[in-house]
Design a protein around this motif. Structure first.
Motif, PDB file in Angstrom:
ATOM      1  N   THR A 275      24.945   7.443  88.753  1.00 40.70           N
ATOM      2  CA  THR A 275      24.526   6.049  88.833  1.00 40.70           C
ATOM      3  C   THR A 275      25.568   5.320  89.702  1.00 40.70           C
ATOM      4  O   THR A 275      26.245   5.958  90.512  1.00 40.70           O
ATOM      5  CB  THR A 275      24.382   5.433  87.415  1.00 40.70           C
ATOM      6  OG1 THR A 275      24.006   4.067  87.538  1.00 40.70           O
ATOM      7  CG2 THR A 275      25.648   5.522  86.596  1.00 40.70           C
TER       8      THR A 275
ATOM      9  N   GLN B 149      25.083  -3.098  94.164  1.00 41.26           N
ATOM     10  CA  GLN B 149      23.742  -2.785  94.682  1.00 41.26           C
ATOM     11  C   GLN B 149      23.646  -3.095  96.180  1.00 41.26           C
ATOM     12  O   GLN B 149      24.191  -4.101  96.637  1.00 41.26           O
ATOM     13  CB  GLN B 149      22.731  -3.651  93.933  1.00 41.26           C
ATOM     14  CG  GLN B 149      21.332  -3.114  93.940  1.00 41.26           C
ATOM     15  CD  GLN B 149      20.851  -2.831  92.521  1.00 41.26           C
ATOM     16  OE1 GLN B 149      21.232  -3.541  91.590  1.00 41.26           O
ATOM     17  NE2 GLN B 149      20.057  -1.793  92.368  1.00 41.26           N
ATOM     18  N   ALA B 150      22.958  -2.231  96.894  1.00 41.06           N
ATOM     19  CA  ALA B 150      22.698  -2.474  98.324  1.00 41.06           C
ATOM     20  C   ALA B 150      21.651  -3.584  98.458  1.00 41.06           C
ATOM     21  O   ALA B 150      20.925  -3.869  97.507  1.00 41.06           O
ATOM     22  CB  ALA B 150      22.187  -1.184  98.962  1.00 41.06           C
TER      23      ALA B 150
ATOM     24  N   PHE C 106      24.559   3.098  95.803  1.00 39.36           N
ATOM     25  CA  PHE C 106      25.494   2.079  95.299  1.00 39.36           C
ATOM     26  C   PHE C 106      26.787   2.089  96.107  1.00 39.36           C
ATOM     27  O   PHE C 106      27.169   3.120  96.665  1.00 39.36           O
ATOM     28  CB  PHE C 106      25.844   2.363  93.838  1.00 39.36           C
ATOM     29  CG  PHE C 106      24.710   2.129  92.877  1.00 39.36           C
ATOM     30  CD1 PHE C 106      24.357   0.832  92.493  1.00 39.36           C
ATOM     31  CD2 PHE C 106      24.001   3.201  92.337  1.00 39.36           C
ATOM     32  CE1 PHE C 106      23.324   0.619  91.596  1.00 39.36           C
ATOM     33  CE2 PHE C 106      22.974   2.995  91.436  1.00 39.36           C
ATOM     34  CZ  PHE C 106      22.623   1.704  91.067  1.00 39.36           C
ATOM     35  N   CYS C 107      27.463   0.947  96.097  1.00 39.68           N
ATOM     36  CA  CYS C 107      28.754   0.864  96.795  1.00 39.68           C
ATOM     37  C   CYS C 107      29.798   1.766  96.109  1.00 39.68           C
ATOM     38  O   CYS C 107      30.533   2.489  96.767  1.00 39.68           O
ATOM     39  CB  CYS C 107      29.219  -0.593  96.813  1.00 39.68           C
ATOM     40  SG  CYS C 107      30.677  -0.838  97.816  1.00 39.68           S
TER      41      CYS C 107
ATOM     42  N   GLN D 144      29.945   4.865  93.549  1.00 37.81           N
ATOM     43  CA  GLN D 144      29.108   5.836  92.840  1.00 37.81           C
ATOM     44  C   GLN D 144      29.831   6.281  91.567  1.00 37.81           C
ATOM     45  O   GLN D 144      31.068   6.369  91.524  1.00 37.81           O
ATOM     46  CB  GLN D 144      28.730   7.015  93.730  1.00 37.81           C
ATOM     47  CG  GLN D 144      29.879   7.684  94.451  1.00 37.81           C
ATOM     48  CD  GLN D 144      29.365   8.742  95.435  1.00 37.81           C
ATOM     49  OE1 GLN D 144      28.255   9.258  95.295  1.00 37.81           O
ATOM     50  NE2 GLN D 144      30.185   9.074  96.421  1.00 37.81           N
TER      51      GLN D 144
ATOM     52  N   GLU E 212      18.432   0.179  99.173  1.00 32.81           N
ATOM     53  CA  GLU E 212      19.030   0.852  98.003  1.00 32.81           C
ATOM     54  C   GLU E 212      18.923   2.370  98.107  1.00 32.81           C
ATOM     55  O   GLU E 212      19.905   3.084  97.897  1.00 32.81           O
ATOM     56  CB  GLU E 212      18.365   0.399  96.691  1.00 32.81           C
ATOM     57  CG  GLU E 212      18.546  -1.077  96.366  1.00 32.81           C
ATOM     58  CD  GLU E 212      17.321  -1.894  96.739  1.00 32.81           C
ATOM     59  OE1 GLU E 212      16.662  -1.527  97.743  1.00 32.81           O
ATOM     60  OE2 GLU E 212      17.037  -2.887  96.053  1.00 32.81           O
ATOM     61  N   GLU E 213      17.729   2.835  98.413  1.00 31.90           N
ATOM     62  CA  GLU E 213      17.489   4.283  98.482  1.00 31.90           C
ATOM     63  C   GLU E 213      18.335   4.918  99.580  1.00 31.90           C
ATOM     64  O   GLU E 213      18.956   5.964  99.392  1.00 31.90           O
ATOM     65  CB  GLU E 213      16.008   4.533  98.813  1.00 31.90           C
ATOM     66  CG  GLU E 213      15.087   4.429  97.611  1.00 31.90           C
ATOM     67  CD  GLU E 213      15.206   5.664  96.745  1.00 31.90           C
ATOM     68  OE1 GLU E 213      14.966   6.767  97.246  1.00 31.90           O
ATOM     69  OE2 GLU E 213      15.590   5.503  95.558  1.00 31.90           O
TER      70      GLU E 213
ATOM     71  N   VAL F 266      27.553   1.116  90.749  1.00 35.70           N
ATOM     72  CA  VAL F 266      27.535  -0.357  90.727  1.00 35.70           C
ATOM     73  C   VAL F 266      27.732  -0.850  92.154  1.00 35.70           C
ATOM     74  O   VAL F 266      28.267  -0.124  93.009  1.00 35.70           O
ATOM     75  CB  VAL F 266      28.626  -0.960  89.802  1.00 35.70           C
ATOM     76  CG1 VAL F 266      28.372  -0.630  88.345  1.00 35.70           C
ATOM     77  CG2 VAL F 266      30.025  -0.518  90.225  1.00 35.70           C
TER      78      VAL F 266
ATOM     79  N   GLN G 233      32.425  -5.270  88.158  1.00 35.47           N
ATOM     80  CA  GLN G 233      31.196  -4.524  87.823  1.00 35.47           C
ATOM     81  C   GLN G 233      31.544  -3.128  87.319  1.00 35.47           C
ATOM     82  O   GLN G 233      30.914  -2.622  86.397  1.00 35.47           O
ATOM     83  CB  GLN G 233      30.284  -4.430  89.046  1.00 35.47           C
ATOM     84  CG  GLN G 233      29.673  -5.764  89.453  1.00 35.47           C
ATOM     85  CD  GLN G 233      28.564  -5.580  90.488  1.00 35.47           C
ATOM     86  OE1 GLN G 233      27.782  -4.642  90.407  1.00 35.47           O
ATOM     87  NE2 GLN G 233      28.501  -6.486  91.451  1.00 35.47           N
TER      88      GLN G 233
ATOM     89  N   PHE H 218      30.124  -8.807  96.622  1.00 36.41           N
ATOM     90  CA  PHE H 218      29.364  -8.716  95.376  1.00 36.41           C
ATOM     91  C   PHE H 218      29.699  -9.844  94.419  1.00 36.41           C
ATOM     92  O   PHE H 218      30.809 -10.354  94.402  1.00 36.41           O
ATOM     93  CB  PHE H 218      29.654  -7.376  94.713  1.00 36.41           C
ATOM     94  CG  PHE H 218      29.246  -6.212  95.563  1.00 36.41           C
ATOM     95  CD1 PHE H 218      27.918  -5.807  95.620  1.00 36.41           C
ATOM     96  CD2 PHE H 218      30.183  -5.533  96.333  1.00 36.41           C
ATOM     97  CE1 PHE H 218      27.538  -4.754  96.417  1.00 36.41           C
ATOM     98  CE2 PHE H 218      29.809  -4.474  97.129  1.00 36.41           C
ATOM     99  CZ  PHE H 218      28.487  -4.081  97.182  1.00 36.41           C
TER     100      PHE H 218
END
Ligand code: SAM
Length: 426
Positions: free
Chosen positions: A187, A191-192, A202-203, A205, A197-198, A189, A12, A5
């Motif tokens: 939510t 991002q895939a 996230f890596c 959570q 993404e769905e 940080v 992040q 990332f």
């Protein structure tokens, strides 16, 4: 594929907390599992925070970096009204400590996966049931993201006791909300890659919890309790310099006064160098303080600040009065010990330096502060700051005292002996 990332994932996560702090302006923040204090290092710059606390079970790790949380020299040189206290504790999140109750924000960044599931239960009781903060941010690895890492299957770290899927995290979080009266948003940080993404999420959570009782109700609980427990060990604490601290306020006021008085003196001397009549006194005679102030104000109106510094110049005949001020007990002037001084009216300083009015509130307060300070010499009526004429000091180094005595260059004079109580001799 390479799920590395940018910015790095740990940054992040910290940025997520910082953005939350900027939006919500919590006053009391505790970071659980603070490790080497790297998040605290960033949070200390958010001066809406008044109490910043770090807790970790690994005291040695805290100690390695804790001194990095000390105030910087600029914090001492230019203190603000903000107040900040930092405390670091060695202790376990599975144990209660009364000092951590009633916070506005608790952060737990990549901590819970280091606990056994039994200890996660305990963590929930302690954080949500006992500490009862207004908000809690919990981050933990999302195991659904793991297949995207270019390495063998398994946990991301050898000390992890579990890594949850999004559904597992949600189950735990919703149970906590139900039991302890919170609501949670999910939510993350990291991002895939596009299109995934769905599917993987996230890596890291993140659950952001808000207490449903609201801030006021939350802090109501915490009075003095005879059964308060203090199970953590305090490793470090520091109060940042703040203008709310009277000593610091005094120090800043005095240094502002001395700086501006010196500056005005310099300007005035420079302006007068060619035309100065050394027989003039620069110091008002006793009882003339008010007149001196009025004279200064008039000059300020004329926007002639430098001249205002010397506004209280007297005719040669008049300065005898003020020289009495410097006599010894027998009425004899001790001219061999005499120094000239320059008098800078407080009213002029007040007009020149807006910071003085902000800091002291009134001229009267300012005078009051200066009166008690050994670094500042005030005129007898307290209306002006007296400064030594350094030009004369330099001259004195070159001449012997007899020469000085004969020079007739007695402006406003006072004893060179700093120990002498000059006010007594008036
Ligand atoms: N929060 C840090 C950050 O964001 O950079 C990193 C956390 S590190 C991955 C996990 C930390 O949790 C370690 O410093 C560890 O010592 C601490 N820890 C583990 N068990 C704990 C416990 N029961 N109580 C408090 N801290 C604990």
């Amino acid at each position: 594929m390479d799920p590395i990332f940018s910015p790095p994932l740990h940054r992040q996560r910290h940025q997520f907390v910082i953005d939350f702090v900027k939006r919500n302006k919590p006053k009391k923040v505790v970071d659980l599992g603070c490790s080497d204090c790297s998040l605290l290092q960033k949070l200390k710059f958010h001066r809406e925070i008044e109490l910043l606390v770090g807790v970790d079970i690994d005291g040695a790790n805290i100690k390695k970096k804790m001194h990095g949380l000390a105030p910087m020299s600029t914090d001492y040189l230019q203190p603000s009204y903000d107040q900040l206290r930092i405390e670091l504790y060695q202790g376990s999140v599975t144990q209660e400590d009364a000092r951590l109750r009633g916070f506005d924000l608790v952060t737990s960044i990549e901590l819970i996966e280091h606990l056994t599931l039994a200890d996660v239960e305990r963590f929930s009781e302690v954080v949500f049931g006992y500490m009862t903060p207004v908000a809690v941010i919990v981050s933990t690895p999302n195991s659904e993201f793991n297949p995207l890492f270019p390495r063998p299957a398994g946990f991301r770290h050898s000390d992890h006791k579990f890594e949850w899927t999004r559904a597992e995290f949600k189950t735990w979080a919703l149970k906590v909300c139900l039991e302890y009266g919170y609501e949670v948003e999910f939510t993350g940080v990291g991002q895939a890659p596009p299109g995934q993404e769905e599917r993987v999420g996230f890596c890291s959570q993140i659950g952001v919890f808000h207490w449903l009782g609201g801030r006021q109700d939350c802090n109501m609980f915490f009075g003095d309790d005879a059964e308060d427990v203090f199970s953590y060990t305090l490793l470090y604490s520091i109060n940042y310099p703040s203008l709310h601290d009277n000593n610091i306020l005094q120090r800043v006021l005095v240094s502002e006064v001395l700086y501006w008085a010196e500056k005005l003196k310099r300007n005035w001397i420079e302006e007068k160098t060619g035309e100065r009549d050394d027989t003039y006194t620069l110091y008002p005679a006793e009882g003339e303080g008010e007149e001196c102030l009025r004279a200064s104000e008039r000059h300020m109106e004329m926007e002639d600040r430098q001249t205002a510094c010397g506004a209280e110049m007297k005719n040669p005949g008049e300065h005898q009065e003020s020289e009495l001020f410097w006599t010894n007990g027998e009425g004899q002037q001790e001219s061999c010990k005499l120094h000239r001084c320059v008098s800078v009216p407080l009213a002029v300083l007040w007009s020149c330096c807006p910071k003085l009015s902000v800091l002291s509130g009134s001229l009267r307060n300012l005078r009051h502060v200066l009166m008690d300070n050994p670094e500042v010499k005030l005129s007898q009526d307290g209306s002006a700051v007296l400064l030594n004429d350094q030009e004369q000091d330099l001259e004195e180094e070159e001449k012997d005292h007899d020469d000085l005595e004969d020079s007739g260059y007695a402006v406003c004079s006072h004893s060179a002996d700093p120990e002498e109580d000059w006010e007594r001799n008036v």
